[in-house]
Scaffold this motif. Structure first.
Motif, PDB file in Angstrom:
ATOM      1  N   ILE A   1       0.810  -1.227   0.000  1.00 22.07           N
ATOM      2  CA  ILE A   1       0.000   0.000   0.000  1.00 22.07           C
ATOM      3  C   ILE A   1       0.843   1.276   0.000  1.00 22.07           C
ATOM      4  O   ILE A   1       0.750   2.098  -0.901  1.00 22.07           O
ATOM      5  CB  ILE A   1      -0.951   0.013   1.211  1.00 22.07           C
ATOM      6  CG1 ILE A   1      -1.868  -1.215   1.173  1.00 22.07           C
ATOM      7  CG2 ILE A   1      -1.779   1.299   1.229  1.00 22.07           C
ATOM      8  CD1 ILE A   1      -2.750  -1.367   2.378  1.00 22.07           C
ATOM      9  N   GLY A   2       1.661   1.460   1.011  1.00 23.08           N
ATOM     10  CA  GLY A   2       2.265   2.768   1.258  1.00 23.08           C
ATOM     11  C   GLY A   2       3.517   3.128   0.501  1.00 23.08           C
ATOM     12  O   GLY A   2       3.906   4.291   0.452  1.00 23.08           O
ATOM     13  N   GLY A   3       4.213   2.142  -0.080  1.00 23.19           N
ATOM     14  CA  GLY A   3       5.473   2.449  -0.741  1.00 23.19           C
ATOM     15  C   GLY A   3       6.485   3.005   0.250  1.00 23.19           C
ATOM     16  O   GLY A   3       6.644   2.483   1.349  1.00 23.19           O
ATOM     17  N   ARG A   4       7.148   4.095  -0.128  1.00 31.65           N
ATOM     18  CA  ARG A   4       8.167   4.690   0.740  1.00 31.65           C
ATOM     19  C   ARG A   4       7.576   5.799   1.615  1.00 31.65           C
ATOM     20  O   ARG A   4       8.265   6.734   2.023  1.00 31.65           O
ATOM     21  CB  ARG A   4       9.298   5.234  -0.140  1.00 31.65           C
ATOM     22  CG  ARG A   4      10.603   5.501   0.581  1.00 31.65           C
ATOM     23  CD  ARG A   4      11.632   6.140  -0.324  1.00 31.65           C
ATOM     24  NE  ARG A   4      12.590   6.908   0.447  1.00 31.65           N
ATOM     25  CZ  ARG A   4      13.415   7.810  -0.065  1.00 31.65           C
ATOM     26  NH1 ARG A   4      13.400   8.056  -1.354  1.00 31.65           N
ATOM     27  NH2 ARG A   4      14.245   8.477   0.701  1.00 31.65           N
ATOM     28  N   ALA A   5       6.290   5.691   1.927  1.00 39.60           N
ATOM     29  CA  ALA A   5       5.594   6.740   2.672  1.00 39.60           C
ATOM     30  C   ALA A   5       6.161   6.939   4.077  1.00 39.60           C
ATOM     31  O   ALA A   5       5.987   8.011   4.668  1.00 39.60           O
ATOM     32  CB  ALA A   5       4.102   6.421   2.761  1.00 39.60           C
ATOM     33  N   PHE A   6       6.843   5.937   4.633  1.00 43.98           N
ATOM     34  CA  PHE A   6       7.442   6.085   5.964  1.00 43.98           C
ATOM     35  C   PHE A   6       8.303   7.339   6.017  1.00 43.98           C
ATOM     36  O   PHE A   6       8.281   8.077   7.002  1.00 43.98           O
ATOM     37  CB  PHE A   6       8.288   4.855   6.305  1.00 43.98           C
ATOM     38  CG  PHE A   6       9.108   5.021   7.558  1.00 43.98           C
ATOM     39  CD1 PHE A   6       8.574   4.719   8.793  1.00 43.98           C
ATOM     40  CD2 PHE A   6      10.419   5.485   7.501  1.00 43.98           C
ATOM     41  CE1 PHE A   6       9.320   4.898   9.960  1.00 43.98           C
ATOM     42  CE2 PHE A   6      11.173   5.669   8.650  1.00 43.98           C
ATOM     43  CZ  PHE A   6      10.616   5.370   9.882  1.00 43.98           C
ATOM     44  N   CYS A   7       9.070   7.572   4.954  1.00 48.93           N
ATOM     45  CA  CYS A   7      10.029   8.676   4.943  1.00 48.93           C
ATOM     46  C   CYS A   7       9.348  10.040   5.047  1.00 48.93           C
ATOM     47  O   CYS A   7       9.891  10.966   5.651  1.00 48.93           O
ATOM     48  CB  CYS A   7      10.872   8.621   3.672  1.00 48.93           C
ATOM     49  SG  CYS A   7      11.825   7.095   3.490  1.00 48.93           S
ATOM     50  N   ALA A   8       8.169  10.193   4.457  1.00 50.04           N
ATOM     51  CA  ALA A   8       7.490  11.489   4.439  1.00 50.04           C
ATOM     52  C   ALA A   8       6.438  11.637   5.525  1.00 50.04           C
ATOM     53  O   ALA A   8       6.154  12.757   5.963  1.00 50.04           O
ATOM     54  CB  ALA A   8       6.832  11.714   3.073  1.00 50.04           C
ATOM     55  N   TRP A   9       5.854  10.522   5.968  1.00 53.45           N
ATOM     56  CA  TRP A   9       4.700  10.592   6.859  1.00 53.45           C
ATOM     57  C   TRP A   9       4.980  10.148   8.297  1.00 53.45           C
ATOM     58  O   TRP A   9       4.182  10.428   9.194  1.00 53.45           O
ATOM     59  CB  TRP A   9       3.556   9.757   6.294  1.00 53.45           C
ATOM     60  CG  TRP A   9       3.008  10.300   5.016  1.00 53.45           C
ATOM     61  CD1 TRP A   9       3.531  10.146   3.764  1.00 53.45           C
ATOM     62  CD2 TRP A   9       1.846  11.120   4.857  1.00 53.45           C
ATOM     63  NE1 TRP A   9       2.767  10.805   2.830  1.00 53.45           N
ATOM     64  CE2 TRP A   9       1.711  11.409   3.474  1.00 53.45           C
ATOM     65  CE3 TRP A   9       0.887  11.621   5.733  1.00 53.45           C
ATOM     66  CZ2 TRP A   9       0.678  12.194   2.966  1.00 53.45           C
ATOM     67  CZ3 TRP A   9      -0.154  12.397   5.229  1.00 53.45           C
ATOM     68  CH2 TRP A   9      -0.249  12.671   3.866  1.00 53.45           C
ATOM     69  N   VAL A  10       6.094   9.448   8.528  1.00 47.63           N
ATOM     70  CA  VAL A  10       6.384   8.930   9.870  1.00 47.63           C
ATOM     71  C   VAL A  10       7.743   9.404  10.386  1.00 47.63           C
ATOM     72  O   VAL A  10       7.847   9.877  11.517  1.00 47.63           O
ATOM     73  CB  VAL A  10       6.354   7.382   9.876  1.00 47.63           C
ATOM     74  CG1 VAL A  10       6.697   6.844  11.269  1.00 47.63           C
ATOM     75  CG2 VAL A  10       4.989   6.868   9.428  1.00 47.63           C
TER      76      VAL A  10
ATOM     77  N   LEU B   1      17.708   3.250   5.257  1.00 44.07           N
ATOM     78  CA  LEU B   1      16.319   2.882   5.559  1.00 44.07           C
ATOM     79  C   LEU B   1      15.405   3.335   4.423  1.00 44.07           C
ATOM     80  O   LEU B   1      14.496   2.604   4.004  1.00 44.07           O
ATOM     81  CB  LEU B   1      15.875   3.510   6.879  1.00 44.07           C
ATOM     82  CG  LEU B   1      14.457   3.153   7.348  1.00 44.07           C
ATOM     83  CD1 LEU B   1      14.292   1.646   7.496  1.00 44.07           C
ATOM     84  CD2 LEU B   1      14.132   3.855   8.666  1.00 44.07           C
ATOM     85  N   GLY B   2      15.657   4.538   3.897  1.00 46.05           N
ATOM     86  CA  GLY B   2      14.904   5.003   2.746  1.00 46.05           C
ATOM     87  C   GLY B   2      15.135   4.120   1.533  1.00 46.05           C
ATOM     88  O   GLY B   2      14.207   3.827   0.763  1.00 46.05           O
ATOM     89  N   ALA B   3      16.383   3.674   1.361  1.00 40.31           N
ATOM     90  CA  ALA B   3      16.704   2.767   0.255  1.00 40.31           C
ATOM     91  C   ALA B   3      15.952   1.451   0.409  1.00 40.31           C
ATOM     92  O   ALA B   3      15.431   0.894  -0.575  1.00 40.31           O
ATOM     93  CB  ALA B   3      18.210   2.508   0.208  1.00 40.31           C
ATOM     94  N   PHE B   4      15.870   0.966   1.636  1.00 40.63           N
ATOM     95  CA  PHE B   4      15.166  -0.285   1.914  1.00 40.63           C
ATOM     96  C   PHE B   4      13.686  -0.175   1.538  1.00 40.63           C
ATOM     97  O   PHE B   4      13.145  -1.032   0.836  1.00 40.63           O
ATOM     98  CB  PHE B   4      15.309  -0.634   3.400  1.00 40.63           C
ATOM     99  CG  PHE B   4      14.531  -1.848   3.820  1.00 40.63           C
ATOM    100  CD1 PHE B   4      15.012  -3.112   3.561  1.00 40.63           C
ATOM    101  CD2 PHE B   4      13.317  -1.720   4.479  1.00 40.63           C
ATOM    102  CE1 PHE B   4      14.294  -4.247   3.949  1.00 40.63           C
ATOM    103  CE2 PHE B   4      12.597  -2.831   4.873  1.00 40.63           C
ATOM    104  CZ  PHE B   4      13.082  -4.099   4.602  1.00 40.63           C
ATOM    105  N   TYR B   5      13.043   0.915   1.978  1.00 38.23           N
ATOM    106  CA  TYR B   5      11.620   1.075   1.670  1.00 38.23           C
ATOM    107  C   TYR B   5      11.384   1.344   0.186  1.00 38.23           C
ATOM    108  O   TYR B   5      10.324   1.007  -0.347  1.00 38.23           O
ATOM    109  CB  TYR B   5      11.019   2.191   2.525  1.00 38.23           C
ATOM    110  CG  TYR B   5      10.684   1.751   3.933  1.00 38.23           C
ATOM    111  CD1 TYR B   5       9.795   0.703   4.150  1.00 38.23           C
ATOM    112  CD2 TYR B   5      11.268   2.354   5.038  1.00 38.23           C
ATOM    113  CE1 TYR B   5       9.492   0.280   5.433  1.00 38.23           C
ATOM    114  CE2 TYR B   5      10.965   1.937   6.331  1.00 38.23           C
ATOM    115  CZ  TYR B   5      10.071   0.898   6.516  1.00 38.23           C
ATOM    116  OH  TYR B   5       9.782   0.480   7.792  1.00 38.23           O
ATOM    117  N   SER B   6      12.347   1.956  -0.483  1.00 43.67           N
ATOM    118  CA  SER B   6      12.178   2.190  -1.920  1.00 43.67           C
ATOM    119  C   SER B   6      12.217   0.882  -2.695  1.00 43.67           C
ATOM    120  O   SER B   6      11.582   0.753  -3.749  1.00 43.67           O
ATOM    121  CB  SER B   6      13.267   3.139  -2.440  1.00 43.67           C
ATOM    122  OG  SER B   6      14.527   2.504  -2.500  1.00 43.67           O
TER     123      SER B   6
END
Length: 291
Positions: free
Chosen positions: A96-105, A204-209
């Motif tokens: 669902i969220g993709g790399r949204a952790f980086c911008a939203w959390v 961490l951003g690379a991981f979520y991407s």
């Protein structure tokens, strides 16, 4: 057509519409921090723990899948609830969220966004203020190396120097020495490389991407509405993801996992050519079918 664009520009000119996703992101980030503070300091049951491992309502486990993989790299095992929590988080961002952790959390996003706002405010984006160029692929190398180092030193390598965890723990329990690391990231983004930490170095951003590359909620570009103002590329922290915007552009979803789903490109577009949609079609087919 001109009347429609003028109407949209007037609508986009209001604070609410021009910064709606920014307001939502800050509200989400601050609310999560408040809930963690309440859980750790006042024993609230809503959200207890930290970004590495926590529980919702003292029932649903949540865990950082990247941290768990580093633990596995050391040869150690994790508790079953931690493993379940990591799988829950992994499933959400992958589907669902993709790399949204980086911008939203991620709390570091507020620090790096501040640095980038100052860069724009004082016009520090000119070439003479760019003493260093770093490939965006460096973050993927750091991601891979972190697992190798974790295996050698027998401890999760990135967690020892993770500014995200330092800032999160510091906001809850007091910064201590961690403020120096956070300050280093801030000044690195301000004076050295624009979006340096999030866009070039953060593993961490690379991981979520990587895990979020096929996620469903994506930014969609409608080329028929696009006026080629390029406002979207001016504010995007990951400009390459908007590859379809341009003179020879096409209708397409952002198909890069590097997109953080921050919504800034949508907010600034005066023609409403960009929007969030569920990606249910193959974007490559849309590109090929566009003439």
């Amino acid at each position: 057509m001109e009347n429609v664009i003028e109407h949209n520009e007037e609508k986009k000119g209001s604070i609410l519409h021009r910064y709606k996703y920014l307001f939502l992101r800050r509200f989400t980030q601050i609310t999560i921090l408040v809930l963690y503070i309440g859980g750790n300091v006042y024993s609230w049951k809503i959200l207890q723990g930290n970004l590495s491992s926590s529980k919702i309502m003292n029932v649903i486990p949540m865990a950082d899948p990247y941290a768990v993989l580093q633990i596995f790299a050391t040869g150690s095992l994790v508790a079953i609830d931690t493993l379940i929590g990591a799988l829950i988080v992994l499933f959400f961002y992958a589907v669902i969220g993709g790399r949204a952790f980086c911008a939203w959390v991620c709390p570091m996003n507020m620090i790096t966004d501040l640095a980038n706002w100052i860069r724009r405010k004082f016009k520090l984006d000119k070439d003479e203020y760019h003493p260093l160029t770093i490939s965006r692929n460096v973050r993927y190398w750091i991601l891979a190396v972190s697992f190798v180092i974790s295996a050698f030193v027998m401890t999760p390598a990135f967690e020892m120097v993770n500014p995200i965890s330092m800032l999160h723990r510091g906001l809850i329990f007091g910064m201590g020495f961690g403020w120096t690391v956070v300050a280093a990231v801030f000044f690195f983004d301000l004076f050295v490389v624009k979006n340096g930490w999030c866009g070039h170095l953060c593993p961490l951003g690379a991981f979520y991407s990587i895990i979020g590359k096929k996620s469903l909620i994506r930014v969609y570009h409608n080329h028929d509405k696009c006026t080629l103002c390029m406002e979207c590329k001016a504010v995007c922290p990951e400009k390459p993801v908007l590859h379809m915007v341009g003179k020879d552009g096409f209708n397409s979803f952002v198909n890069s996992g590097a997109c953080i789903n921050c919504g800034r490109c949508i907010e600034v577009c005066p023609a409403d050519a960009l929007s969030f949609k569920f990606r249910l079609k193959n974007p490559q087919k849309e590109e090929k079918n566009h003439v």
